[in-house]
Design an enzyme around this catalytic site. Structure first.
Site, PDB file in Angstrom:
ATOM      1  N   LYS A  35       0.785  -1.328   0.351  1.00 21.72           N
ATOM      2  CA  LYS A  35       0.006  -0.016   0.146  1.00 21.72           C
ATOM      3  C   LYS A  35       0.786   1.372  -0.215  1.00 21.72           C
ATOM      4  O   LYS A  35       0.783   2.234  -0.804  1.00 21.72           O
ATOM      5  CB  LYS A  35      -0.852  -0.172   1.198  1.00 21.72           C
ATOM      6  CG  LYS A  35      -1.826   1.105   1.512  1.00 21.72           C
ATOM      7  CD  LYS A  35      -2.892   0.873   2.719  1.00 21.72           C
ATOM      8  CE  LYS A  35      -3.544   2.158   2.818  1.00 21.72           C
ATOM      9  NZ  LYS A  35      -4.608   2.095   3.915  1.00 21.72           N
ATOM     10  N   GLU A  95      10.604  -4.538   4.627  1.00 20.31           N
ATOM     11  CA  GLU A  95      10.804  -5.666   4.173  1.00 20.31           C
ATOM     12  C   GLU A  95      10.498  -6.241   2.680  1.00 20.31           C
ATOM     13  O   GLU A  95      11.170  -6.516   1.920  1.00 20.31           O
ATOM     14  CB  GLU A  95       9.789  -6.801   5.018  1.00 20.31           C
ATOM     15  CG  GLU A  95      10.172  -6.990   6.366  1.00 20.31           C
ATOM     16  CD  GLU A  95       9.316  -5.865   7.389  1.00 20.31           C
ATOM     17  OE1 GLU A  95       9.312  -4.767   6.829  1.00 20.31           O
ATOM     18  OE2 GLU A  95       8.847  -6.422   8.473  1.00 20.31           O
ATOM     19  N   GLY A 146      -5.005  -2.177   5.325  1.00 22.05           N
ATOM     20  CA  GLY A 146      -4.163  -3.364   4.756  1.00 22.05           C
ATOM     21  C   GLY A 146      -4.777  -4.654   4.891  1.00 22.05           C
ATOM     22  O   GLY A 146      -4.843  -5.601   3.925  1.00 22.05           O
ATOM     23  N   ARG A 147      -5.207  -5.019   6.113  1.00 23.45           N
ATOM     24  CA  ARG A 147      -5.953  -6.326   6.356  1.00 23.45           C
ATOM     25  C   ARG A 147      -7.299  -6.435   5.788  1.00 23.45           C
ATOM     26  O   ARG A 147      -7.826  -7.567   5.881  1.00 23.45           O
ATOM     27  CB  ARG A 147      -5.723  -6.649   7.886  1.00 23.45           C
ATOM     28  CG  ARG A 147      -6.466  -5.549   8.659  1.00 23.45           C
ATOM     29  CD  ARG A 147      -5.990  -5.583  10.252  1.00 23.45           C
ATOM     30  NE  ARG A 147      -6.550  -4.293  11.150  1.00 23.45           N
ATOM     31  CZ  ARG A 147      -5.974  -3.260  11.307  1.00 23.45           C
ATOM     32  NH1 ARG A 147      -4.715  -2.986  10.581  1.00 23.45           N
ATOM     33  NH2 ARG A 147      -6.540  -2.231  12.053  1.00 23.45           N
ATOM     34  N   GLU A 207      -5.016  -7.376  14.872  1.00 19.06           N
ATOM     35  CA  GLU A 207      -4.473  -6.150  14.830  1.00 19.06           C
ATOM     36  C   GLU A 207      -5.662  -5.211  14.594  1.00 19.06           C
ATOM     37  O   GLU A 207      -5.514  -3.716  14.897  1.00 19.06           O
ATOM     38  CB  GLU A 207      -3.956  -6.120  13.308  1.00 19.06           C
ATOM     39  CG  GLU A 207      -3.083  -5.065  13.014  1.00 19.06           C
ATOM     40  CD  GLU A 207      -2.090  -5.214  11.692  1.00 19.06           C
ATOM     41  OE1 GLU A 207      -1.408  -6.098  11.786  1.00 19.06           O
ATOM     42  OE2 GLU A 207      -2.312  -4.420  11.014  1.00 19.06           O
ATOM     43  N   HIS A 258      -5.189 -33.952  16.947  1.00 18.17           N
ATOM     44  CA  HIS A 258      -4.023 -34.789  17.573  1.00 18.17           C
ATOM     45  C   HIS A 258      -3.001 -33.905  18.125  1.00 18.17           C
ATOM     46  O   HIS A 258      -1.919 -34.255  18.222  1.00 18.17           O
ATOM     47  CB  HIS A 258      -3.499 -35.490  16.178  1.00 18.17           C
ATOM     48  CG  HIS A 258      -4.615 -36.568  15.641  1.00 18.17           C
ATOM     49  ND1 HIS A 258      -4.748 -38.003  15.905  1.00 18.17           N
ATOM     50  CD2 HIS A 258      -5.609 -36.216  14.947  1.00 18.17           C
ATOM     51  CE1 HIS A 258      -5.657 -38.361  15.395  1.00 18.17           C
ATOM     52  NE2 HIS A 258      -6.137 -37.426  14.824  1.00 18.17           N
ATOM     53  N   LYS A 303       7.652  -0.873  12.512  1.00 19.68           N
ATOM     54  CA  LYS A 303       8.336  -0.243  11.441  1.00 19.68           C
ATOM     55  C   LYS A 303       9.499   0.831  11.631  1.00 19.68           C
ATOM     56  O   LYS A 303      10.626   0.783  11.047  1.00 19.68           O
ATOM     57  CB  LYS A 303       7.567   0.349  10.483  1.00 19.68           C
ATOM     58  CG  LYS A 303       6.359  -0.799   9.789  1.00 19.68           C
ATOM     59  CD  LYS A 303       5.558  -0.245   8.733  1.00 19.68           C
ATOM     60  CE  LYS A 303       4.558  -1.272   8.409  1.00 19.68           C
ATOM     61  NZ  LYS A 303       3.746  -0.794   6.962  1.00 19.68           N
TER      62      LYS A 303
END
Ligand code: G6Q
Length: 549
Positions: free
Chosen positions: A206, A212, A266-267, A352, A383, A511
């Site tokens: 965005k 990163e 973003g999410r 978030e 399990h 960040k």
């Protein structure tokens, strides 16, 4: 005390909780054969059975009163009207416009955003069809076979989850990969067996400034340039962003930049051009079917009375366990291998969004907010951590997601999968009393002393609440419904808790912090002004780095 905890509806729920606390769901089901009818709702093919919860009709009435008193309907309508409900960033929260399939205009700041939304969808369609039909080729004329999405957080998790869920719609000759972690292992392992001539990179960010993503994009570009030359970048790199200038500066042709807007968090951005990898890998028609599913859930959320509103009911049950029972954890357990990544995706969406402790007026809250979300696909999870769910000392509320049909014709597998789904929710609800255990063991001929020893260990308290969501099949449409269902659940909870679900200052802090420490690690600036732990760790890592390089 806050207005919320002082409110008459909250107080009524606090009193009501004392009545509900001692009740066991086993008895509730024995007494009332209509619980399923009473406590289940449907929306465009999805069923929510919430009867296996520690609730009565009165609980639901009181919880719905709470939602009304917190103005859930009014704030929902403000979101759909493009109001700036993300107050700390002064932005609209308008991902619903991305999947608006009606002719209704969607207004933000006096402007209908739908023409822009449709323009970008058309651009995505043209490009994805060109690639899929082989009209768009790599610099050496070969067809694209691999799409690599470089992005992180909201520019990664939703796309991976959606593509994993819709894998059965994928062609054999076009597959996705993902690079998100700045750890070079992620990049190198992803690129290791790739042919640069048939690889297309999407840089999805965005802001186009996330450390990163930018470093991964730069390293991927060097990998490509080293093998095919500088000219190849325009045929092998496209971008998705809100920042045209940065895309241009990076060297990507802005004709092949797919834009979105600051009103898409973003999410919540999988519905936007961030979903370009989805369109490329399974086709734009399927991507639009996912939008249709999201839209169907939006319409349900927007128009259904709170009493029958699926996301509202799920949100209220979450509030019930979190704030009145005091449980901090919620598990999401899909019984479908294609949905394996769904809990991880939800972790970001929920934690978030509602991992906040300051209310909209800037005051610390005096109640708990968003829970810790975890989960994994059944039956595998049975399990591993299910032991704690059945007999542990913590209480966890749970969503079981069952899917009636499978894309593959092995019916026996599907039958066993669904039996496990049903058996688990039943066992968690009923438990097994000590008397039942004793009877069972003595029927097997076990000596009484051994029964005395084993009985407490083999007793299950039950009364563990589960929601059962049932989908007909994992399709782009049902995935769209499911994502939007949880988005709205998270929204409603944020409204009740009076927090801003749409900022993420904790992520922003991460960040900034790393940026400050990078030159100290490389030795460009001296290590000064750090606490002794950070300083000690910095020095130790620097020494090890030297030794191993
Ligand atoms: C999501 C968060 C965060 C964000 C990433 C990537 O809501 O804000 O996960 O998506 O930090 O940001 P960019 O897309 O700007 O690279």
């Amino acid at each position: 005390m806050s207005e919320l905890t002082q409110s008459p509806t909250w107080q009524a729920l606090t009193d009501h909780f004392e009545q509900i606390k001692p009740l066991h769901m086993r008895d509730m089901f024995d007494k009332d054969p209509n619980r399923f009818e009473k406590f289940s709702v449907r929306s465009s093919g999805i069923l929510l059975d919430y009867s296996k919860n520690r609730i009565t009709s009165e609980t639901m009435t009181l919880l719905t009163d709470l939602a009304r008193s917190c103005q859930v309907e009014e704030i929902r309508d403000r979101m759909f009207a493009g109001a700036h409900i993300n107050s700390t960033e002064d932005r609209a929260v308008f991902h619903v416009a991305l999947r608006n399939r009606s002719e209704r205009p969607m207004m933000v700041d006096g402007k209908d955003v739908m023409p822009d939304v449709r323009r970008v969808l058309n651009k995505m369609r043209r490009f994805s069809e060109d690639v899929r039909k082989g009209h768009w080729r790599g610099i050496t004329g070969r067809h694209i076979k691999t799409v690599v999405n470089i992005g992180i957080g909201g520019s990664d998790l939703g796309v991976i989850m959606a593509l994993q869920s819709m894998r059965s719609y994928q062609r054999d000759d076009l597959s996705p990969r993902f690079i998100s972690n700045v750890d070079s292992s992620h990049l190198m392992e992803t690129l290791r067996d790739l042919d640069p001539e048939t690889t297309l990179f999407i840089v999805a960010s965005k802001t186009f400034s996330t450390q990163e993503t930018m470093l991964n994009a730069t390293s991927a570009r060097s990998w490509l340039v080293k093998r095919l030359g500088r000219e190849a970048v325009r045929k092998h790199f496209v971008a998705v962003s809100t920042n045209k200038k940065r895309v241009h500066d990076f060297g990507i042709d802005t004709d092949y930049m797919f834009p979105f807007w600051d009103w898409v968090g973003g999410r919540y951005s999988t519905w936007s051009a961030i979903g370009l990898a989805i369109a490329l890998v399974i086709g734009m028609d399927k991507f639009e079917e996912m939008l249709e599913g999201g839209y169907a859930m939006d319409e349900h959320f927007r128009t259904t009375p709170l009493e029958n509103n699926m996301p509202v009911i799920m949100a209220l049950l979450g509030v019930w366990y979190s704030n009145f029972f005091g449980w901090s954890t919620h598990a999401v357990l899909p019984y479908d291998q294609y949905l394996t990544r769904f809990p991880q995706f939800l972790q970001q969406m929920d934690m978030e969004s509602n991992g906040k402790r300051i209310d909209l007026q800037g005051r610390p809250v005096d109640y708990t907010t968003g829970p810790i979300i975890f989960g994994h696909a059944g039956t595998n999870a049975q399990h591993s951590f299910f032991q704690l769910l059945h007999q542990g000392s913590w209480n966890v509320s749970m969503d079981f997601i069952g899917v009636a049909n499978n894309h593959h014709p092995l019916r026996e597998h599907q039958t066993i999968l669904l039996s496990n789904f049903l058996a688990q929710t039943k066992a968690l609800m009923r438990g097994k009393t000590e008397a039942e255990v004793r009877k069972e063991l003595s029927a097997k001929g076990m000596p009484p002393a051994k029964i005395d020893m084993l009985a407490p260990h083999r007793t299950f308290p039950g009364n563990k609440p589960t929601n059962s969501l049932v989908l007909p099949l994992v399709t782009p449409f049902t995935i769209g419904q499911l994502i939007a269902l949880y988005e709205h659940k998270v929204f409603v909870q944020g409204v009740i808790w009076n927090i801003n679900s749409f900022d993420q200052w904790g992520v922003e802090l991460g960040k900034e912090l790393a940026r400050d420490l990078t030159p100290k690690l490389t030795g460009e600036v001296p290590i000064m002004g750090e606490d002794s732990s950070t300083e000690g760790l910095l020095n130790y890592m620097k020494r090890l780095k030297k030794e191993f390089i």
